[in-house]
Design an enzyme around this catalytic site. Sequence first.
Site, PDB file in Angstrom:
ATOM      1  N   HIS A  50      -9.487   6.524   1.985  1.00  0.00           N
ATOM      2  CA  HIS A  50     -10.601   6.483   2.933  1.00  0.00           C
ATOM      3  C   HIS A  50     -10.602   7.719   3.826  1.00  0.00           C
ATOM      4  O   HIS A  50      -9.547   8.174   4.262  1.00  0.00           O
ATOM      5  CB  HIS A  50     -10.486   5.271   3.860  1.00  0.00           C
ATOM      6  CG  HIS A  50     -10.706   3.941   3.224  1.00  0.00           C
ATOM      7  ND1 HIS A  50      -9.797   3.352   2.365  1.00  0.00           N
ATOM      8  CD2 HIS A  50     -11.734   3.067   3.348  1.00  0.00           C
ATOM      9  CE1 HIS A  50     -10.255   2.168   1.994  1.00  0.00           C
ATOM     10  NE2 HIS A  50     -11.433   1.973   2.570  1.00  0.00           N
ATOM     11  N   ASN A  54      -1.442   9.250   1.338  1.00  0.00           N
ATOM     12  CA  ASN A  54      -2.279   8.130   1.761  1.00  0.00           C
ATOM     13  C   ASN A  54      -1.470   7.037   2.439  1.00  0.00           C
ATOM     14  O   ASN A  54      -1.897   6.459   3.445  1.00  0.00           O
ATOM     15  CB  ASN A  54      -3.016   7.561   0.543  1.00  0.00           C
ATOM     16  CG  ASN A  54      -4.015   6.495   0.905  1.00  0.00           C
ATOM     17  OD1 ASN A  54      -4.691   6.565   1.932  1.00  0.00           O
ATOM     18  ND2 ASN A  54      -4.123   5.475   0.053  1.00  0.00           N
TER      19      ASN A  54
END
Length: 296
Positions: free
Chosen positions: A114, A144
């Site tokens: 994201h 991440n």
Amino acid sequence: MLRHFLFAGLISTAAGFAYADGSAACGKLFLNSTPPNLVTAQGRTQQLCLNSYAVLSNTTLRAPHWSAERLTGDAVMSARQLARDSDFYEEPRLPPSGRAALADFARSGYDRGHLAPSGDFADKAGQAESFSLANVVPQDPASNRRLWSHIETATRRLARQHGVVYVVTGAVYGPAPLRLRDRVAVPRYLWKAIAIPNAGAAAYIARNDGKLLYSVVSIEELARFAGVDPFPALSRSARQTAIDLPPPTPHPGEKTGRLAPLGALTKAESAGEAEATRFQDSPATRFVMAVAALHF
């Protein structure tokens, strides 16, 4: 090496911006209602306004340039009570030929990372919106789940401390980015710019790899490096001076990130690329690849 990434790989076109879904409503998400400024664009871009964030997608790269949020302490506290139970989905407001597909990420070795993280959103609707692939880049799994997650946590702490912060998160792809399935561009760097009303602004920058190195820079330095000005409404003095940002907040038992000057960050990447090239060109590697080719 640093100069190589100024306006990294962005090529001017006459395409300009295409807006969708009530772009005027995006104003509440931007500092002083002023959207980030993409200096130049590699192909066509399309801005989407969602309820909780705005995103500028590049339909040539099939990946986002930036996502913008107005992050509040109240939203952060509410988000902590939500279970993450949404699914990633292809963005129907982007043309099929210009958007990422779920299949692009399958068995790619990259996470679906994201830009505007689901943990920032206070309700199920906002969380679900964040799982649009328009808000996602191919991200190294270690980045991440470790350093970048730590940076997101530190950003939420700032929102709780100050009540309201404006956040723009983006990607730097470079002049000839790696692509998943020859479609979706993989960023070289990720950045997160934070503006605190009446206090100033600064940005984190990290490589899209497993290294625990990051930099903190002024908004002016970020704009030169990434080709995106996240906060055009900032005063000149606020643009030139980076406020102190907290160190990334590690999860229990994890190592902390190491702060480095931006020049060292790019130099370290260059050294890693050279080492990878030496490995790929070694006689042993060529032998293993030749044997493997016999079996496929």
